[in-house]
Scaffold this motif. Sequence first.
Motif, PDB file in Angstrom:
ATOM      1  N   TYR A  57       8.977   9.624   1.773  1.00 45.68           N
ATOM      2  CA  TYR A  57       8.602   8.264   1.390  1.00 45.68           C
ATOM      3  C   TYR A  57       8.985   7.268   2.489  1.00 45.68           C
ATOM      4  O   TYR A  57       8.200   6.380   2.834  1.00 45.68           O
ATOM      5  N   ASN A  58      10.191   7.429   3.054  1.00 45.17           N
ATOM      6  CA  ASN A  58      10.608   6.542   4.139  1.00 45.17           C
ATOM      7  C   ASN A  58       9.656   6.639   5.325  1.00 45.17           C
ATOM      8  O   ASN A  58       9.376   5.646   5.993  1.00 45.17           O
ATOM      9  N   GLU A  59       9.163   7.841   5.578  1.00 48.50           N
ATOM     10  CA  GLU A  59       8.201   8.008   6.663  1.00 48.50           C
ATOM     11  C   GLU A  59       6.941   7.183   6.383  1.00 48.50           C
ATOM     12  O   GLU A  59       6.392   6.540   7.278  1.00 48.50           O
ATOM     13  N   ALA A  60       6.498   7.185   5.140  1.00 47.72           N
ATOM     14  CA  ALA A  60       5.334   6.372   4.769  1.00 47.72           C
ATOM     15  C   ALA A  60       5.614   4.888   5.004  1.00 47.72           C
ATOM     16  O   ALA A  60       4.757   4.164   5.536  1.00 47.72           O
ATOM     17  N   LEU A  61       6.798   4.445   4.646  1.00 42.88           N
ATOM     18  CA  LEU A  61       7.166   3.041   4.859  1.00 42.88           C
ATOM     19  C   LEU A  61       7.197   2.700   6.343  1.00 42.88           C
ATOM     20  O   LEU A  61       6.668   1.670   6.769  1.00 42.88           O
ATOM     21  N   VAL A  62       7.835   3.561   7.127  1.00 45.68           N
ATOM     22  CA  VAL A  62       7.934   3.321   8.573  1.00 45.68           C
ATOM     23  C   VAL A  62       6.537   3.251   9.185  1.00 45.68           C
ATOM     24  O   VAL A  62       6.232   2.335   9.962  1.00 45.68           O
ATOM     25  N   GLN A  63       5.675   4.193   8.834  1.00 42.27           N
ATOM     26  CA  GLN A  63       4.322   4.203   9.384  1.00 42.27           C
ATOM     27  C   GLN A  63       3.527   2.973   8.941  1.00 42.27           C
ATOM     28  O   GLN A  63       2.774   2.397   9.730  1.00 42.27           O
ATOM     29  N   LEU A  76       2.656   9.145   2.398  1.00 44.99           N
ATOM     30  CA  LEU A  76       2.778   8.725   0.997  1.00 44.99           C
ATOM     31  C   LEU A  76       2.206   9.785   0.066  1.00 44.99           C
ATOM     32  O   LEU A  76       2.805  10.111  -0.959  1.00 44.99           O
ATOM     33  N   ARG A  77       1.062  10.327   0.413  1.00 48.94           N
ATOM     34  CA  ARG A  77       0.460  11.380  -0.411  1.00 48.94           C
ATOM     35  C   ARG A  77       1.424  12.562  -0.534  1.00 48.94           C
ATOM     36  O   ARG A  77       1.635  13.089  -1.626  1.00 48.94           O
ATOM     37  N   THR A  78       2.038  12.943   0.569  1.00 53.48           N
ATOM     38  CA  THR A  78       2.991  14.048   0.543  1.00 53.48           C
ATOM     39  C   THR A  78       4.162  13.730  -0.381  1.00 53.48           C
ATOM     40  O   THR A  78       4.573  14.569  -1.185  1.00 53.48           O
ATOM     41  N   ALA A  79       4.699  12.530  -0.266  1.00 54.23           N
ATOM     42  CA  ALA A  79       5.832  12.130  -1.114  1.00 54.23           C
ATOM     43  C   ALA A  79       5.446  12.148  -2.591  1.00 54.23           C
ATOM     44  O   ALA A  79       6.205  12.636  -3.439  1.00 54.23           O
ATOM     45  N   LEU A  80       4.262  11.642  -2.909  1.00 53.53           N
ATOM     46  CA  LEU A  80       3.807  11.617  -4.299  1.00 53.53           C
ATOM     47  C   LEU A  80       3.566  13.028  -4.821  1.00 53.53           C
ATOM     48  O   LEU A  80       3.891  13.336  -5.969  1.00 53.53           O
TER      49      LEU A  80
END
Length: 115
Positions: A57-63, A76-80
């Motif tokens: 999720y943090n990776e999605a935020l950073v990106q 985000l898809r991966t985190a979900l």
Amino acid sequence: YDRAIELSQKGLQTDPRNAMQMATLSLYYAKKGDTANAKIYIRRARTIAPSEVYFMYNEALVQSMAGNTKDALTALRTALEKGYPVREAANDPDFTGLKSNPEFQQLVQQYEAKK
């Protein structure tokens, strides 16, 4: 964020493999606008703990904060998929720039329907 970065860096001197510290540090850098360092630290955290959903999720935020929409949506898809709460993502103010994206809206609807 400068003080938080400084303290996090000191923490990493004590425990250089602290993935949680790295993930948190990545967000501090991203929020400060230093996306290069943000990406370095989230990548390091993900390498140490690749199955940690919080780091995904943090990776999605950073990106997202770096303006990398495609990479943000992929992360985000991966985190979900791994169980990160969809409502939290939908309400996260750090995704403000992404919320109007139709693919983001579709992801939220898709994972809300799965609940």
